[in-house]
Design a protein around this motif. Structure first.
Motif, short mmCIF file in Angstrom:
data_model
loop_
_atom_site.label_atom_id
_atom_site.label_comp_id
_atom_site.label_asym_id
_atom_site.label_seq_id
_atom_site.Cartn_x
_atom_site.Cartn_y
_atom_site.Cartn_z
N ARG A 97 0.74 -0.97 0.12
CA ARG A 97 0.10 0.30 -0.45
C ARG A 97 1.13 1.27 -0.36
O ARG A 97 0.49 2.95 -0.61
CB ARG A 97 -0.93 0.03 1.71
CG ARG A 97 -1.78 0.69 1.21
CD ARG A 97 -3.15 0.60 2.46
NE ARG A 97 -3.70 1.35 2.23
CZ ARG A 97 -4.88 1.60 1.18
NH1 ARG A 97 -4.99 0.99 1.00
NH2 ARG A 97 -5.66 2.36 1.94
N VAL A 100 2.14 2.46 -3.69
CA VAL A 100 1.11 2.86 -4.37
C VAL A 100 0.80 4.21 -3.52
O VAL A 100 0.25 5.47 -4.84
CB VAL A 100 0.32 2.20 -4.22
CG1 VAL A 100 -1.50 2.32 -4.76
CG2 VAL A 100 -0.36 0.53 -4.65
N ARG A 101 1.05 4.59 -3.03
CA ARG A 101 0.53 5.53 -2.35
C ARG A 101 2.32 6.61 -2.60
O ARG A 101 1.81 8.19 -3.13
CB ARG A 101 1.07 6.05 -0.42
CG ARG A 101 0.67 6.92 0.04
CD ARG A 101 0.26 7.01 1.63
NE ARG A 101 -0.88 7.94 2.29
CZ ARG A 101 -0.91 7.93 3.02
NH1 ARG A 101 0.35 7.29 3.71
NH2 ARG A 101 -1.31 8.49 3.67
N GLN A 104 1.65 7.43 -6.28
CA GLN A 104 0.28 8.22 -5.87
C GLN A 104 1.01 9.93 -6.12
O GLN A 104 0.65 10.81 -7.07
CB GLN A 104 -0.80 8.17 -5.28
CG GLN A 104 -2.24 7.59 -5.37
CD GLN A 104 -2.59 6.69 -5.01
OE1 GLN A 104 -2.54 6.39 -3.98
NE2 GLN A 104 -4.20 7.17 -5.29
N VAL A 107 3.11 10.90 -9.18
CA VAL A 107 2.01 10.93 -10.20
C VAL A 107 1.48 13.24 -10.20
O VAL A 107 1.55 13.89 -10.80
CB VAL A 107 0.89 10.40 -10.51
CG1 VAL A 107 0.05 10.29 -11.36
CG2 VAL A 107 1.48 8.67 -10.89
N ALA B 28 -8.10 12.38 -6.63
CA ALA B 28 -7.64 11.14 -6.66
C ALA B 28 -6.68 10.74 -5.84
O ALA B 28 -6.67 9.30 -5.07
CB ALA B 28 -7.43 10.89 -7.93
N GLY B 33 -4.42 3.95 -3.02
CA GLY B 33 -4.87 2.10 -3.65
C GLY B 33 -4.78 2.48 -5.20
O GLY B 33 -4.58 3.66 -5.63
N TRP B 34 -4.91 0.89 -5.95
CA TRP B 34 -4.21 1.07 -6.73
C TRP B 34 -5.89 1.88 -7.82
O TRP B 34 -5.53 1.82 -8.71
CB TRP B 34 -4.98 -0.68 -7.10
CG TRP B 34 -3.58 -1.19 -7.08
CD1 TRP B 34 -2.71 -2.53 -6.16
CD2 TRP B 34 -2.26 -1.14 -7.99
NE1 TRP B 34 -1.96 -2.19 -5.84
CE2 TRP B 34 -0.81 -1.82 -7.22
CE3 TRP B 34 -1.48 -0.13 -8.99
CZ2 TRP B 34 0.42 -2.13 -7.00
CZ3 TRP B 34 -0.38 -0.64 -9.32
CH2 TRP B 34 0.34 -1.41 -8.20
N SER B 36 -7.31 3.81 -7.66
CA SER B 36 -7.22 5.55 -6.94
C SER B 36 -5.95 6.07 -8.23
O SER B 36 -5.87 7.10 -8.73
CB SER B 36 -7.25 6.36 -5.83
OG SER B 36 -8.17 6.02 -5.18
N LEU B 37 -4.92 4.95 -8.32
CA LEU B 37 -3.58 5.24 -9.33
C LEU B 37 -4.19 5.36 -10.81
O LEU B 37 -3.55 6.13 -11.55
CB LEU B 37 -3.17 4.28 -9.24
CG LEU B 37 -1.40 4.65 -9.43
CD1 LEU B 37 -0.78 5.49 -8.98
CD2 LEU B 37 -0.52 3.11 -9.19
N MET B 40 -6.00 8.37 -11.40
CA MET B 40 -4.43 9.69 -11.79
C MET B 40 -4.16 9.59 -13.18
O MET B 40 -3.88 10.06 -14.51
CB MET B 40 -3.54 9.78 -10.74
CG MET B 40 -4.44 9.61 -9.50
SD MET B 40 -3.23 9.58 -8.12
CE MET B 40 -2.27 11.22 -8.12
N LEU B 41 -3.29 7.94 -12.89
CA LEU B 41 -2.82 7.22 -14.39
C LEU B 41 -3.51 7.56 -15.82
O LEU B 41 -3.27 8.18 -16.88
CB LEU B 41 -2.19 6.31 -14.62
CG LEU B 41 -1.10 6.28 -13.37
CD1 LEU B 41 -0.96 4.30 -13.40
CD2 LEU B 41 0.59 6.96 -13.87
#
Lengths: 330, 59
Positions: A97, A100-101, A104, A107, B28, B33-34, B36-37, B40-41
């Protein structure tokens, strides 16, 4: 070319129907040289390139390949025990997790910092180049100074600005009787990443502004005069004239943004927040560093490195494809 | 429809879409979490697609 001044041998001998002459420039480039001489030339060129190629291979290609190789192993980084685990490290990433954070956050920084810096950089560059502002050299200097400073110094400056008790930001808000807007800028999970983003924008804005200014300054003034005579407003001139003529520069800076969003964010996050609070400002590189060197999971860290490489490469490629166009000549 | 009106509409639509993509990235991110990722992508891909569509007429 000077080659055209010398007549071909057939003409010199007075032959009227000469064989076709070799293409201009060919004789100068050594097209008529013997194969032995050409091979010697090639060998010489390769010999000259060899040191650079060796350095490139040793310091770029081998380490990159090593990152890919190590991502298939589990290793603490110090012990001699190295175990091949195949794709296990990548499988573990799917359930991580925190990874993933961090992804994010990377990005988010990539998008927010790129958009804000590009828009502000273009606006300021256009303002400095097209408008006769008084003291614009001073503004240019003030905006460029952060780029000269070390990133760690910038992190220290912003840590002081964001300080909860004695920081410049909260102090200014108190002074303006806006106590309700005071925040724990580096302690609030919701805003900490944007506090880092502001530091990133502040650091890089001057650099990109100067880059855009340099290409805007090379646009001929006559084009602006002609468009003004046609009734184009400054906004119209910017979008129809300036932007297309500095496009190559803009393309390059977009690639720089991708690299800096990944690299610069690591140093700022490391120096300002350490990835906290509770991993809310962690970015991919800082998480990789933590796993590889603090958590002694070198193989796992390298698997994150492979993801960073693939992501940066893919985004750079897509940006390059999306912005490709025929360069304008003027 | 006049050409100038069409151009203005196109610019406004592109600007709104770009703003929506940036907003999507920011919102997001609040959920880890995947899913939300991926959102975003997708927003990042949307921004790149907008850039490509703007650039298409200059190719």
């Amino acid at each position: 070319m000077t080659t055209s001044a010398t007549p071909p041998p057939a003409q010199r001998n007075g032959v009227s129907k000469a064989e076709p002459a070799p293409p201009a420039g060919r004789s100068r480039r050594g097209g008529g040289r013997s194969p032995v001489r050409r091979r010697a030339d090639t060998r010489f060129v390769l010999l000259c390139l060899l040191p650079a190629l060796v350095l490139f291979a040793v310091f770029m290609i081998v380490p990159t390949l090593n990152v890919f190789r190590m991502s298939f192993y589990t290793w603490s980084g110090f012990s001699p025990d190295m175990r091949f685990v195949g794709l296990d490290n990548f499988r573990a990433l799917l359930d991580d997790r925190q990874f993933v954070r961090a992804f994010q956050n990377t990005v988010a920084l990539l998008v927010v910092v790129t958009v804000v810096t590009t828009v502000m950089g273009l606006f300021l560059a256009a303002l400095m180049t097209r408008q006769r502002l008084r003291g614009r050299n001073l503004y240019r200097f003030v905006l460029y100074v952060p780029n000269v400073l070390s990133v760690v110094v910038i992190a220290a400056i912003f840590s002081a600005v964001y300080d909860q008790e004695n920081g410049l930001l909260n102090g200014a808000l108190r002074l303006l009787s806006l106590d309700g807007l005071q925040q724990v800028w580096l302690g609030n999970q919701k805003i900490v990443l944007y506090s880092v983003a502001v530091a990133m924008v502040w650091q890089s804005l001057g650099y990109y502004m100067v880059l855009y200014m340099s290409s805007m300054a090379s646009v001929p003034e006559e084009l602006y005069e002609a468009s003004a005579l046609d009734g184009a407003s400054p906004t119209r001139q910017f979008f129809a004239l300036t932007l297309p003529l500095i496009w190559e520069n803009l393309r390059t800076t977009l690639t720089f943004f991708i690299m800096s969003a990944v690299n610069l964010s690591f140093v700022l996050v490391r120096a300002m927040t350490g990835g906290g609070p509770d991993g809310s400002s962690e970015v991919l590189l800082s998480y990789m560093y933590k796993q590889a060197y603090t958590n002694s999971s070198y193989g796992y860290g390298m698997a994150i490195g492979v993801v960073i490489f693939a992501f940066s490469f893919l985004v750079s490629l897509l940006v390059s494809r999306a912005t490709r166009r025929e360069p304008l000549r003027y | 429809m006049k050409a100038s009106t069409r151009t203005a509409l196109l610019v406004a639509t592109r600007t709104l879409l770009a703003a929506a993509c940036v907003t999507l990235v920011v919102t997001a991110r609040t959920t880890a979490g995947w899913d939300s990722l991926l959102v975003m992508l997708a927003a990042l891909a949307g921004l790149l697609a907008l850039l490509a569509s703007y650039n298409r007429r200059f190719r």
